[in-house]
Design a protein around this motif. Structure first.
Motif, short mmCIF file in Angstrom:
data_model
loop_
_atom_site.label_atom_id
_atom_site.label_comp_id
_atom_site.label_asym_id
_atom_site.label_seq_id
_atom_site.Cartn_x
_atom_site.Cartn_y
_atom_site.Cartn_z
N HIS A 1 -1.96 -3.97 0.09
CA HIS A 1 -1.14 -5.16 0.38
C HIS A 1 -1.56 -5.88 1.67
O HIS A 1 -0.97 -6.88 2.04
N SER B 1 -2.10 -9.92 2.27
CA SER B 1 -1.07 -10.71 1.58
C SER B 1 0.32 -10.43 2.19
O SER B 1 0.97 -11.33 2.70
N TRP B 2 0.72 -9.18 2.22
CA TRP B 2 2.05 -8.83 2.76
C TRP B 2 2.02 -8.68 4.28
O TRP B 2 3.04 -8.76 4.94
N TYR B 3 0.84 -8.42 4.81
CA TYR B 3 0.65 -8.33 6.26
C TYR B 3 -0.83 -8.58 6.53
O TYR B 3 -1.65 -8.55 5.60
N ALA C 1 9.67 -5.27 3.43
CA ALA C 1 9.23 -6.59 2.94
C ALA C 1 7.96 -7.01 3.68
O ALA C 1 7.51 -6.32 4.60
N GLY C 2 7.39 -8.14 3.27
CA GLY C 2 6.25 -8.68 4.00
C GLY C 2 6.60 -8.83 5.46
O GLY C 2 7.76 -9.11 5.81
N HIS D 1 4.56 -0.90 -2.77
CA HIS D 1 4.50 -1.38 -1.38
C HIS D 1 5.50 -0.68 -0.46
O HIS D 1 5.41 -0.81 0.75
N MET E 1 4.27 -0.40 3.59
CA MET E 1 4.73 -1.31 4.64
C MET E 1 5.17 -0.57 5.90
O MET E 1 5.32 -1.17 6.96
#
Length: 291
Positions: free
Chosen positions: A9, A12-14, A48-49, A129, A133
């Motif tokens: 991820h 995109s998420w980080y 979350a992101g 994810h 995260m």
């Protein structure tokens, strides 16, 4: 043979840029003004992101004193893979843009030997994810400290099995070199989440969501897993990590060490004012040894 779980991820998420990611994490951590404490033995933090929940998550991870910790158990919910059990990673290392975290294969074997866990393949592991995260924060906090991770994907586990897994894992809580990172967001509100509970007595919708979340947070702080279950069945709050949280509550009940959970931060991705709006809530907690 090394089996790598990619940072799937990142980008995109980080951020997948190590320098930028480190700067972000350092900024969020220093902004909390928290003092690291060896009494903090676990956290509940969002997944979350980072643009949404990175700041809130720092209020969990900023408490960690890495000095005596050598192993981190990760408990995260399963978003894509359906199982009624808990599943163990088959990877040997979890990659992050700012350093890799080796899996504690010895403990994985110990857990496997109970016959109560299933295994998730790399594809399932990389698609999820909820634990990933937490990894950059852990890599940052434990920089320069050798630490291994024990990732446990918590499926749609029954109340009886939440208690069973809690009993199995409780012994690890009594070892002060172990740490627990529990992954959960809080209310997912709006028609896109099929959840629009609104108590008009609270005023605006976002205030109603906050009251609902805070009710759940207060119950989690009491450590009462049955009361938490009751709250979830009564209000249906869409806390995606309800199963990992419940397993953690059972672990704390069944271990010899007295540990209390305290929430330190609460945020919402946006403030809902109309029934067309949507938001996700983020709450961060630390689990402290209670002297």
């Amino acid at each position: 043979m090394e089996k790598i779980r990619r940072a799937s991820h990142a980008g995109s998420w980080y951020s997948d840029n190590p320098k930028k990611l480190e700067e972000e994490l350092e900024g969020w951590l220093s902004a909390t003004g928290l003092t690291k404490s060896p009494d903090v033995r676990g956290v509940i933090a969002p997944h979350a992101g980072y643009s949404y929940s990175g700041r809130a998550a720092a209020y969990a991870f900023g408490n960690i004193d890495p000095t005596n910790i050598t192993r981190v158990f990760l408990l995260g919910p399963s978003h894509h893979f359906y199982t009624r059990k808990c599943a163990l990673s088959t990877a040997t290392v979890y990659k992050t843009p700012i350093g890799d975290l080796p899996i504690d294969l010895e403990v994985i074997e110990e857990l496997k030997a109970t016959g109560k866990y299933e295994l998730m393949d790399l594809r399932v592991d990389e698609a999820e994810h909820s634990m990933e995260m937490h990894l950059p924060y852990l890599a940052k906090i434990f920089e320069g400290h050798p630490v291994k991770v024990v990732p446990i994907l918590v499926g749609a586990v029954s109340a009886d099995n939440e208690a069973m897994y809690g009993r199995l894992l409780a012994k690890y809580v009594d070892d002060p070199t172990n740490f627990f990172s529990v992954s959960s967001d809080f209310c997912h509100w709006g028609s896109r989440f099929h959840y629009t509970h609104y108590d008009k007595k609270c005023g605006s919708i976002h205030k109603s969501i906050e009251a609902l979340d805070k009710m759940g947070m207060d119950i989690i702080e009491t450590g009462n897993a049955e009361a938490f279950k009751q709250y979830l069945s009564e209000y249906g709050n869409t806390i995606c990590g309800r199963h990992p949280i419940s397993v953690f509550l059972h672990m704390l009940r069944n271990c010899s060490t007295k540990i209390r959970i305290k929430f330190l931060r609460y945020e919402q991705s946006s403030q809902c004012k109309t029934m067309r709006d949507s938001s996700v809530s983020y709450a961060s907690a630390a689990a402290n040894v209670d002297a």
